[in-house]
Motif scaffolding. Structure first.
Motif, PDB file in Angstrom:
ATOM      1  N   GLU A 267     -16.867  -4.497 -12.009  1.00 33.23           N
ATOM      2  CA  GLU A 267     -18.321  -4.478 -12.003  1.00 33.23           C
ATOM      3  C   GLU A 267     -18.909  -5.531 -11.075  1.00 33.23           C
ATOM      4  O   GLU A 267     -19.866  -5.269 -10.335  1.00 33.23           O
ATOM      5  CB  GLU A 267     -18.863  -4.683 -13.418  1.00 33.23           C
ATOM      6  CG  GLU A 267     -18.832  -3.429 -14.256  1.00 33.23           C
ATOM      7  CD  GLU A 267     -19.394  -3.664 -15.638  1.00 33.23           C
ATOM      8  OE1 GLU A 267     -19.569  -4.851 -16.018  1.00 33.23           O
ATOM      9  OE2 GLU A 267     -19.672  -2.677 -16.336  1.00 33.23           O
ATOM     10  N   SER A 268     -18.350  -6.744 -11.118  1.00 33.63           N
ATOM     11  CA  SER A 268     -18.884  -7.817 -10.276  1.00 33.63           C
ATOM     12  C   SER A 268     -18.744  -7.481  -8.800  1.00 33.63           C
ATOM     13  O   SER A 268     -19.688  -7.604  -8.018  1.00 33.63           O
ATOM     14  CB  SER A 268     -18.171  -9.137 -10.594  1.00 33.63           C
ATOM     15  OG  SER A 268     -18.659 -10.165  -9.759  1.00 33.63           O
ATOM     16  N   ALA A 269     -17.533  -6.994  -8.442  1.00 38.11           N
ATOM     17  CA  ALA A 269     -17.299  -6.637  -7.041  1.00 38.11           C
ATOM     18  C   ALA A 269     -18.193  -5.459  -6.631  1.00 38.11           C
ATOM     19  O   ALA A 269     -18.725  -5.414  -5.509  1.00 38.11           O
ATOM     20  CB  ALA A 269     -15.829  -6.293  -6.830  1.00 38.11           C
ATOM     21  N   ALA A 271     -21.150  -4.691  -7.833  1.00 37.00           N
ATOM     22  CA  ALA A 271     -22.529  -5.141  -7.692  1.00 37.00           C
ATOM     23  C   ALA A 271     -22.752  -5.767  -6.327  1.00 37.00           C
ATOM     24  O   ALA A 271     -23.768  -5.508  -5.663  1.00 37.00           O
ATOM     25  CB  ALA A 271     -22.872  -6.133  -8.800  1.00 37.00           C
ATOM     26  N   ASP A 272     -21.802  -6.581  -5.891  1.00 36.92           N
ATOM     27  CA  ASP A 272     -21.918  -7.197  -4.566  1.00 36.92           C
ATOM     28  C   ASP A 272     -21.917  -6.135  -3.470  1.00 36.92           C
ATOM     29  O   ASP A 272     -22.729  -6.166  -2.539  1.00 36.92           O
ATOM     30  CB  ASP A 272     -20.779  -8.188  -4.341  1.00 36.92           C
ATOM     31  CG  ASP A 272     -20.889  -9.395  -5.266  1.00 36.92           C
ATOM     32  OD1 ASP A 272     -22.012  -9.652  -5.769  1.00 36.92           O
ATOM     33  OD2 ASP A 272     -19.869 -10.072  -5.485  1.00 36.92           O
ATOM     34  N   ALA A 273     -20.987  -5.171  -3.595  1.00 38.60           N
ATOM     35  CA  ALA A 273     -20.908  -4.110  -2.587  1.00 38.60           C
ATOM     36  C   ALA A 273     -22.166  -3.250  -2.589  1.00 38.60           C
ATOM     37  O   ALA A 273     -22.650  -2.813  -1.538  1.00 38.60           O
ATOM     38  CB  ALA A 273     -19.676  -3.244  -2.843  1.00 38.60           C
ATOM     39  N   ALA A 275     -25.243  -4.176  -3.353  1.00 41.34           N
ATOM     40  CA  ALA A 275     -26.341  -4.885  -2.688  1.00 41.34           C
ATOM     41  C   ALA A 275     -26.194  -4.807  -1.171  1.00 41.34           C
ATOM     42  O   ALA A 275     -27.171  -4.599  -0.435  1.00 41.34           O
ATOM     43  CB  ALA A 275     -26.364  -6.341  -3.152  1.00 41.34           C
ATOM     44  N   GLN A 276     -24.953  -4.958  -0.705  1.00 42.96           N
ATOM     45  CA  GLN A 276     -24.720  -4.868   0.740  1.00 42.96           C
ATOM     46  C   GLN A 276     -25.016  -3.451   1.250  1.00 42.96           C
ATOM     47  O   GLN A 276     -25.600  -3.278   2.329  1.00 42.96           O
ATOM     48  CB  GLN A 276     -23.279  -5.261   1.056  1.00 42.96           C
ATOM     49  CG  GLN A 276     -22.962  -6.721   0.736  1.00 42.96           C
ATOM     50  CD  GLN A 276     -21.486  -7.046   0.914  1.00 42.96           C
ATOM     51  OE1 GLN A 276     -20.725  -6.235   1.436  1.00 42.96           O
ATOM     52  NE2 GLN A 276     -21.081  -8.232   0.469  1.00 42.96           N
TER      53      GLN A 276
END
Length: 542
Positions: A267-269, A271-273, A275-276
């Motif tokens: 999930e954390s990874a 979320a970052d992807a 946003a990008q």
């Protein structure tokens, strides 16, 4: 007076007045939602009798007393919806036979069905042979009468199945009539003197109107019971399927729990992807919709050709098709606000929208709702106020063609731009002039029991819209609709007068009209008529 009683009385005077109607007596003449006096030929001496003083009553008579009218002095005697309340109607009938002149007529309308209604009593219902019985009673009492016609009429909106009979007092002059009433209404068990055979009936049936209604209700009940049994069977099957599904769900739950930890790690990874990716999409969307991107599309294509890229690749659509420059398509416009979509639709509607080649200033989504409403209500008359080019009037007439029912009355201050296709259609009648000023002409074209749908699309000022609402709304019967178009003005589109139709609708409703706003008609969300679908919920006081 109910709807069919009023209409059958009109038919009597229309068809039999040539027999002589200089002096007419109406027994039970009180004006309750209309009177037979409305249909009497102009210039006739009309005497209304009833047991109480009221509107439409000229002479008050005591029940059971002789009528204060000279014998053999009246051309026509009419009585409607009165005999069912008379405990000795057969004696009253002899009084009517006494006062009518030789060769004169007696018209009787009495119910064969329906609710118990005391006024002050409700004693009788009349079957098909009642006319024959009354003739024999009169002859037995020394009064020479003959039955001209009788029948049972099928009920309409008010639910009454009228027994209708026309009698003639024997005389030297022959009967004169322009036809028989039964030919102008839905009738069963029809007797007519021209059948030349006593007791012979046309359209004879033992099933009276209330019996037919009861049979229909029994069939509906049987269908409901069958549906309930089927529902119980399906419920049992679904119960078993649910039990199986619950077992499978438990197994899946175990698998879900096993993957939960892995999902938490991702999930954390993700979320970052995400946003990008969102930032990249915004940048691409900005570039793709920029003027410079469109202008340089041809240069980019030439560059690919010069560097040996795929030579079969075509020039992009926005460069190759001139009509495509500046256009936005669905997949490119999903983030556009609804407020920005409406002007695009408005431009399309007012510039290029046509029906059968005739320019039509209508939102197609609204017109689809119109056809659903018209198919459900099956109005007898559609009054369109404001026709311009005639595209919508032509479409409404074609819809009536498909249903095999209905006609269009079109009003406009200027029909010079109206299509010849619309003018030539047999279901379309046109009136040129001010809408409210033309209302008497419109009202004269509509029968008292006809269902009417009104569509207002004339000048969109507050004052005009409110005047049209107040003037034409009495045409709409209970359950019918009055549609006010283009209330989108300053309520979705910054066009047109302000205040305009939207504010006129609110003022009309707030004034205590018999209408409510039916927003279920706005089910496509995008409508040019917000709050514009008005449904009558109670009968007009008039």
């Amino acid at each position: 007076m109910h709807d069919t009683a009023y209409e059958h009385g009109r038919l009597f005077f229309e068809l039999y007045s040539s027999n002589g109607c200089d002096k007419v007596v109406d027994l039970g003449s009180q004006d309750v939602n209309g009177s037979l006096r409305d249909h009497c030929p102009p210039g006739a001496c009309y005497i209304g009798l009833d047991v109480i003083a009221a509107n439409g009553v000229d002479v008050v008579v005591d029940p059971g007393r002789a009528l204060p009218i000279a014998s053999d002095s009246i051309d026509a005697v009419v009585t409607s919806s009165a005999f069912e309340h008379d405990i000795l109607f057969w004696d009253t009938f002899l009084q009517l036979a006494r006062i009518v002149r030789p060769g004169g007529l007696i018209y009787v309308n009495a119910p064969s069905n329906h609710t118990f209604h005391r006024y002050p009593l409700d004693c009788w219902r009349f079957y098909p042979d009642a006319g024959v019985a009354l003739v024999r009673w009169a002859q037995r009492s020394g009064c020479p009468l003959e039955l001209i016609e009788s029948f049972i009429a099928q009920p309409k909106q008010d639910g009454w199945a009228d027994f209708i009979a026309v009698f003639r007092k024997s005389g030297d002059s022959g009967l004169r009539r322009a036809g028989r009433i039964a030919e102008h209404t839905r009738a069963s068990n029809v007797y007519d003197i021209e059948l030349k055979c006593e007791g012979a009936l046309q359209a004879e049936t033992e099933h009276m109107p209330d019996m037919l209604i009861a049979e229909g209700l029994r069939a509906d009940l049987a269908a409901v019971e069958a549906a309930q049994q089927e529902a119980m069977r399906r419920t049992s099957m679904l119960s078993a399927e649910l039990s199986t599904a619950q077992s499978e769900a438990n197994a899946l739950g175990r698998k879900v729990r096993m993957t939960a930890e892995r999902i938490a790690e991702l999930e954390s990874a993700l979320a970052d992807a995400g946003a990008q990716l969102s930032a990249a999409k915004d940048a691409i969307h900005t570039i793709w919709n920029s003027t410079s991107w469109r202008v340089t599309a041809g240069l980019r294509w030439l560059g690919r050709r010069m560097h040996g890229k795929d030579a079969s690749q075509q020039i992009p659509l926005e460069i190759e098709t001139t009509t495509g420059i500046g256009m936005a398509f669905l997949e490119q416009s999903l983030d556009i606000k609804l407020r920005d979509v409406l002007p695009t639709m408005q431009h399309r509607i007012v510039s290029t929208t046509t029906y059968f080649g005739v320019q039509t200033l209508k939102n197609p989504l609204d017109f689809w709702v119109y056809q659903e409403l018209i198919t459900r209500l099956r109005p007898d008359v559609i009054v369109e106020v404001g026709n311009r080019f005639g595209g919508s009037a032509l479409a409404l007439a074609h819809l009536c063609d498909l249903m095999g029912h209905g006609r269009i009355v079109g009003l406009d201050v200027d029909h010079s731009q109206l299509s010849s296709l619309t003018r030539a259609h047999k279901r379309v009648s046109l009136i040129e002039g001010d809408a409210c000023g033309s209302f008497p002409a419109v009202r004269a074209m509509i029968g008292p029991a006809e269902q009417v749908l009104v569509i207002e699309d004339s000048a969109h000022t507050f004052e005009n819209t409110l005047n049209v609402l107040n003037t034409f709304s009495p045409l709409v019967q209970l359950g019918g609709y009055f549609i006010v178009e283009d209330s989108i003005c300053h309520h979705g589109l910054e066009v047109g007068p302000h205040p305009g139709p939207f504010e006129a609708i609110e003022a009309f409703i707030a004034a205590g009209s018999d209408f409510v706003v039916d927003r279920e008609m706005e089910s496509f969300l995008i409508t040019w008529n917000p709050k514009g679908f008005l449904r009558r919920t109670s009968a007009s006081p008039g």
